[in-house]
Design a protein around this motif. Structure first.
Motif, PDB file in Angstrom:
ATOM      1  N   PHE A   1       0.827  -1.221   0.000  1.00  0.00           N
ATOM      2  CA  PHE A   1       0.000   0.000   0.000  1.00  0.00           C
ATOM      3  C   PHE A   1       0.855   1.263   0.000  1.00  0.00           C
ATOM      4  O   PHE A   1       0.645   2.171  -0.818  1.00  0.00           O
ATOM      5  CB  PHE A   1      -0.925  -0.006   1.220  1.00  0.00           C
ATOM      6  N   SER A   2       1.832   1.336   0.882  1.00  0.00           N
ATOM      7  CA  SER A   2       2.653   2.555   0.967  1.00  0.00           C
ATOM      8  C   SER A   2       3.513   2.740  -0.285  1.00  0.00           C
ATOM      9  O   SER A   2       3.749   3.872  -0.725  1.00  0.00           O
ATOM     10  CB  SER A   2       3.542   2.510   2.217  1.00  0.00           C
ATOM     11  N   ASP A   3       3.966   1.632  -0.880  1.00  0.00           N
ATOM     12  CA  ASP A   3       4.746   1.733  -2.121  1.00  0.00           C
ATOM     13  C   ASP A   3       3.881   2.258  -3.264  1.00  0.00           C
ATOM     14  O   ASP A   3       4.339   3.062  -4.090  1.00  0.00           O
ATOM     15  CB  ASP A   3       5.321   0.361  -2.501  1.00  0.00           C
ATOM     16  N   ILE A   4       2.631   1.795  -3.320  1.00  0.00           N
ATOM     17  CA  ILE A   4       1.719   2.276  -4.356  1.00  0.00           C
ATOM     18  C   ILE A   4       1.496   3.776  -4.205  1.00  0.00           C
ATOM     19  O   ILE A   4       1.563   4.537  -5.184  1.00  0.00           O
ATOM     20  CB  ILE A   4       0.375   1.534  -4.281  1.00  0.00           C
ATOM     21  N   GLU A   5       1.255   4.199  -2.980  1.00  0.00           N
ATOM     22  CA  GLU A   5       1.009   5.620  -2.722  1.00  0.00           C
ATOM     23  C   GLU A   5       2.221   6.464  -3.116  1.00  0.00           C
ATOM     24  O   GLU A   5       2.085   7.519  -3.748  1.00  0.00           O
ATOM     25  CB  GLU A   5       0.677   5.815  -1.244  1.00  0.00           C
ATOM     26  N   LYS A   6       3.415   5.981  -2.792  1.00  0.00           N
ATOM     27  CA  LYS A   6       4.641   6.700  -3.149  1.00  0.00           C
ATOM     28  C   LYS A   6       4.844   6.722  -4.653  1.00  0.00           C
ATOM     29  O   LYS A   6       5.162   7.764  -5.240  1.00  0.00           O
ATOM     30  CB  LYS A   6       5.842   6.030  -2.460  1.00  0.00           C
ATOM     31  N   ASP A   7       4.648   5.570  -5.311  1.00  0.00           N
ATOM     32  CA  ASP A   7       4.859   5.490  -6.759  1.00  0.00           C
ATOM     33  C   ASP A   7       3.842   6.327  -7.531  1.00  0.00           C
ATOM     34  O   ASP A   7       4.149   6.839  -8.609  1.00  0.00           O
ATOM     35  CB  ASP A   7       4.801   4.034  -7.225  1.00  0.00           C
ATOM     36  N   ALA A   8       2.631   6.449  -7.004  1.00  0.00           N
ATOM     37  CA  ALA A   8       1.615   7.271  -7.667  1.00  0.00           C
ATOM     38  C   ALA A   8       2.104   8.703  -7.814  1.00  0.00           C
ATOM     39  O   ALA A   8       1.906   9.347  -8.852  1.00  0.00           O
ATOM     40  CB  ALA A   8       0.307   7.224  -6.881  1.00  0.00           C
ATOM     41  N   LYS A   9       2.760   9.212  -6.788  1.00  0.00           N
ATOM     42  CA  LYS A   9       3.272  10.588  -6.827  1.00  0.00           C
ATOM     43  C   LYS A   9       4.528  10.681  -7.690  1.00  0.00           C
ATOM     44  O   LYS A   9       4.761  11.694  -8.344  1.00  0.00           O
ATOM     45  CB  LYS A   9       3.563  11.065  -5.409  1.00  0.00           C
ATOM     46  N   THR A  10       5.325   9.622  -7.689  1.00  0.00           N
ATOM     47  CA  THR A  10       6.575   9.635  -8.456  1.00  0.00           C
ATOM     48  C   THR A  10       6.314   9.566  -9.957  1.00  0.00           C
ATOM     49  O   THR A  10       6.923  10.318 -10.733  1.00  0.00           O
ATOM     50  CB  THR A  10       7.458   8.449  -8.035  1.00  0.00           C
ATOM     51  N   TYR A  11       5.414   8.671 -10.369  1.00  0.00           N
ATOM     52  CA  TYR A  11       5.207   8.425 -11.795  1.00  0.00           C
ATOM     53  C   TYR A  11       4.142   9.315 -12.426  1.00  0.00           C
ATOM     54  O   TYR A  11       4.083   9.432 -13.649  1.00  0.00           O
ATOM     55  CB  TYR A  11       4.866   6.946 -12.025  1.00  0.00           C
TER      56      TYR A  11
ATOM     57  N   TYR B   1       4.256  -7.039  -6.284  1.00  0.00           N
ATOM     58  CA  TYR B   1       4.108  -5.635  -6.653  1.00  0.00           C
ATOM     59  C   TYR B   1       5.418  -5.069  -7.200  1.00  0.00           C
ATOM     60  O   TYR B   1       6.502  -5.337  -6.701  1.00  0.00           O
ATOM     61  CB  TYR B   1       3.674  -4.776  -5.456  1.00  0.00           C
ATOM     62  N   SER B   2       5.289  -4.280  -8.262  1.00  0.00           N
ATOM     63  CA  SER B   2       6.382  -3.447  -8.743  1.00  0.00           C
ATOM     64  C   SER B   2       5.772  -2.171  -9.290  1.00  0.00           C
ATOM     65  O   SER B   2       4.560  -2.097  -9.532  1.00  0.00           O
ATOM     66  CB  SER B   2       7.214  -4.152  -9.827  1.00  0.00           C
ATOM     67  N   SER B   3       6.606  -1.170  -9.493  1.00  0.00           N
ATOM     68  CA  SER B   3       6.104   0.122  -9.930  1.00  0.00           C
ATOM     69  C   SER B   3       5.450   0.065 -11.305  1.00  0.00           C
ATOM     70  O   SER B   3       4.664   0.951 -11.659  1.00  0.00           O
ATOM     71  CB  SER B   3       7.237   1.158  -9.929  1.00  0.00           C
ATOM     72  N   GLY B   4       5.750  -0.974 -12.086  1.00  0.00           N
ATOM     73  CA  GLY B   4       5.108  -1.121 -13.380  1.00  0.00           C
ATOM     74  C   GLY B   4       3.598  -1.217 -13.269  1.00  0.00           C
ATOM     75  O   GLY B   4       2.861  -0.720 -14.133  1.00  0.00           O
ATOM     76  N   LEU B   5       3.116  -1.853 -12.212  1.00  0.00           N
ATOM     77  CA  LEU B   5       1.670  -1.943 -11.999  1.00  0.00           C
ATOM     78  C   LEU B   5       1.061  -0.560 -11.840  1.00  0.00           C
ATOM     79  O   LEU B   5      -0.006  -0.265 -12.384  1.00  0.00           O
ATOM     80  CB  LEU B   5       1.374  -2.805 -10.777  1.00  0.00           C
ATOM     81  N   THR B   6       1.734   0.291 -11.095  1.00  0.00           N
ATOM     82  CA  THR B   6       1.253   1.657 -10.904  1.00  0.00           C
ATOM     83  C   THR B   6       1.275   2.426 -12.214  1.00  0.00           C
ATOM     84  O   THR B   6       0.348   3.180 -12.524  1.00  0.00           O
ATOM     85  CB  THR B   6       2.102   2.380  -9.842  1.00  0.00           C
ATOM     86  N   SER B   7       2.321   2.242 -13.005  1.00  0.00           N
ATOM     87  CA  SER B   7       2.421   2.930 -14.290  1.00  0.00           C
ATOM     88  C   SER B   7       1.266   2.565 -15.208  1.00  0.00           C
ATOM     89  O   SER B   7       0.635   3.441 -15.818  1.00  0.00           O
ATOM     90  CB  SER B   7       3.750   2.578 -14.968  1.00  0.00           C
TER      91      SER B   7
ATOM     92  N   TYR C   1       4.794 -11.491 -15.744  1.00  0.00           N
ATOM     93  CA  TYR C   1       5.850 -10.519 -15.491  1.00  0.00           C
ATOM     94  C   TYR C   1       5.874 -10.051 -14.041  1.00  0.00           C
ATOM     95  O   TYR C   1       6.834  -9.417 -13.609  1.00  0.00           O
ATOM     96  CB  TYR C   1       5.685  -9.293 -16.401  1.00  0.00           C
ATOM     97  N   PHE C   2       4.823 -10.367 -13.294  1.00  0.00           N
ATOM     98  CA  PHE C   2       4.733  -9.934 -11.906  1.00  0.00           C
ATOM     99  C   PHE C   2       4.590 -11.120 -10.967  1.00  0.00           C
ATOM    100  O   PHE C   2       4.043 -11.014  -9.878  1.00  0.00           O
ATOM    101  CB  PHE C   2       3.544  -8.971 -11.732  1.00  0.00           C
ATOM    102  N   SER C   3       5.101 -12.245 -11.409  1.00  0.00           N
ATOM    103  CA  SER C   3       5.061 -13.464 -10.617  1.00  0.00           C
ATOM    104  C   SER C   3       6.363 -13.642  -9.853  1.00  0.00           C
ATOM    105  O   SER C   3       7.417 -13.135 -10.259  1.00  0.00           O
ATOM    106  CB  SER C   3       4.838 -14.663 -11.546  1.00  0.00           C
ATOM    107  N   ALA C   4       6.291 -14.357  -8.737  1.00  0.00           N
ATOM    108  CA  ALA C   4       7.510 -14.689  -8.003  1.00  0.00           C
ATOM    109  C   ALA C   4       8.416 -15.570  -8.853  1.00  0.00           C
ATOM    110  O   ALA C   4       9.637 -15.575  -8.694  1.00  0.00           O
ATOM    111  CB  ALA C   4       7.149 -15.400  -6.700  1.00  0.00           C
ATOM    112  N   ASN C   5       7.813 -16.309  -9.765  1.00  0.00           N
ATOM    113  CA  ASN C   5       8.560 -17.126 -10.715  1.00  0.00           C
ATOM    114  C   ASN C   5       8.906 -16.263 -11.926  1.00  0.00           C
ATOM    115  O   ASN C   5       8.018 -15.797 -12.643  1.00  0.00           O
ATOM    116  CB  ASN C   5       7.703 -18.327 -11.144  1.00  0.00           C
ATOM    117  N   THR C   6      10.174 -16.036 -12.173  1.00  0.00           N
ATOM    118  CA  THR C   6      10.609 -15.111 -13.222  1.00  0.00           C
ATOM    119  C   THR C   6      10.901 -15.801 -14.557  1.00  0.00           C
ATOM    120  O   THR C   6      11.448 -15.182 -15.462  1.00  0.00           O
ATOM    121  CB  THR C   6      11.877 -14.365 -12.772  1.00  0.00           C
ATOM    122  N   ILE C   7      10.533 -17.068 -14.676  1.00  0.00           N
ATOM    123  CA  ILE C   7      10.896 -17.814 -15.874  1.00  0.00           C
ATOM    124  C   ILE C   7      10.334 -17.171 -17.131  1.00  0.00           C
ATOM    125  O   ILE C   7      11.025 -17.045 -18.144  1.00  0.00           O
ATOM    126  CB  ILE C   7      10.433 -19.282 -15.767  1.00  0.00           C
TER     127      ILE C   7
END
Length: 342
Positions: A100-110, A140-146, A175-181
């Motif tokens: 949650f806090s990362d999403i809120e921060k990324d919303a302002k950044t991106y 979660y990664s910032s790509g989701l917010t973008s 692309y957002f899975s714990a498995n990066t294969i």
């Protein structure tokens, strides 16, 4: 551009090197005519059939007026079929997700200039809060917010949620899975495509500068080029992406490499090369969004081969997951967590 280069098979009418660009600045009348054509077509082509319809394909190449773009995206993603009344509101009432806090921060950044997306109870945080509650295995990664933030700039909040969920299910969840294969596979396929189109650039990126293939693929594919392309270019790419799928991302990547080729060959560090790839100078891009789209559609790439390789790997991933979990919680379909609707 070599005339023998395979063109996108789903867009055989993409312009050739001897044909004037499809897109010229639209007159008001042309814009209205396209709008009327889309509004006439959408009610008679079922969303589930839209990606197989030749008229839809022709209209996509002709252009999507901004006034109907979000409706076209709803149609191409078949998001209305996934929408369950009341679910979005219920998901939003669940406890805050760890990101949650990362999403809120990324919303302002991106989205620094879109203040409507910044509040902790605003549409962007609410959309991703709902989605991550529904699909808790997503990393979660910032790509989701973008991606989600950009959808919200064009669509009402709940419609944006279901388009986002449809895009994730159809194309992006690996692309957002714990498995990066899957990301590693696509990165390898992208590097091969770059080598086939431009061996000198391939050697410079992956050998001389020792850039990880996954670093390039993740920067592009996990953001759908948000932040890399100007907004009007991004819209045209998304128009076609929702029709053609992931192979279009490979084509866009190849076009970007071609656009900044001279800068990449002069780059003296990984950081410099990545900057050119992720934030290409506007002067290096074609002058219009449609010219860039046409460049991407004309890149040398065998789409069917890419699809076959991806399908093969997806099957392998499922087998590996089943062997580890005996067919239980590791499967993606088991990780959907919808609220009760009654």
């Amino acid at each position: 551009m070599h005339s023998s280069a395979p063109r996108s098979p789903m867009f055989p009418d993409a312009i050739s090197s001897s044909t004037p660009p499809v897109e010229s600045p639209m007159s008001i009348d042309a814009h209205r005519q396209r709008e009327v054509k889309w509004m006439a077509l959408l009610p008679i082509v079922p969303p589930s059939q839209a990606r197989k319809n030749k008229k839809v394909k022709r209209l996509l190449l002709d252009g999507v007026p901004s006034s109907v773009r979000y409706l076209v995206w709803c149609h191409l993603s078949d998001s209305k079929a996934r929408a369950i009344p009341g679910v979005y509101a219920r998901l939003g009432k669940r406890q805050r997700v760890p990101a949650f806090s990362d999403i809120e921060k990324d919303a302002k950044t991106y989205f620094p200039d879109q203040t409507q997306l910044h509040p902790f109870d605003g549409p962007l945080v609410s959309l991703l809060q709902a989605y991550l509650n529904m699909v808790p295995d997503i990393q979660y990664s910032s790509g989701l917010t973008s991606i989600a933030g950009h959808l919200l700039l064009l669509s009402p909040e709940e419609d944006a949620f279901w388009i986002f969920a449809s895009m994730m299910d159809a194309h992006l969840r690996p692309y957002f899975s714990a498995n990066t294969i899957q990301l590693e596979v696509d990165a390898a396929l992208l590097s091969r495509a770059i080598e086939a189109n431009d061996p000198a650039v391939c050697k410079k990126l992956y050998v001389t500068l020792s850039i990880s293939p996954s670093a390039i693929a993740k920067s592009w594919f996990s953001t759908l080029f948000v932040g890399t392309l100007p907004v009007d270019y991004l819209h045209r790419i998304w128009d076609v992406f929702l029709y053609e799928g992931v192979t279009l991302l490979f084509r866009v990547g190849l076009a970007l490499v071609q656009c900044v080729r001279h800068l990449l060959l002069q780059a003296t560090s990984e950081e410099a090369a990545m900057e050119y790839l992720v934030h290409p100078p506007l002067a290096c891009l074609p002058s219009t969004a449609d010219a860039f789209l046409n460049q991407a559609l004309m890149m040398k790439l065998k789409d069917d081969d890419v699809r076959k390789q991806r399908i093969k790997m997806e099957a392998q991933i499922k087998r590996q997951t089943q062997s580890r979990t005996n067919g239980s919680s590791g499967m993606q379909t088991a990780s959907i967590s919808l609220p009760k609707t009654f």
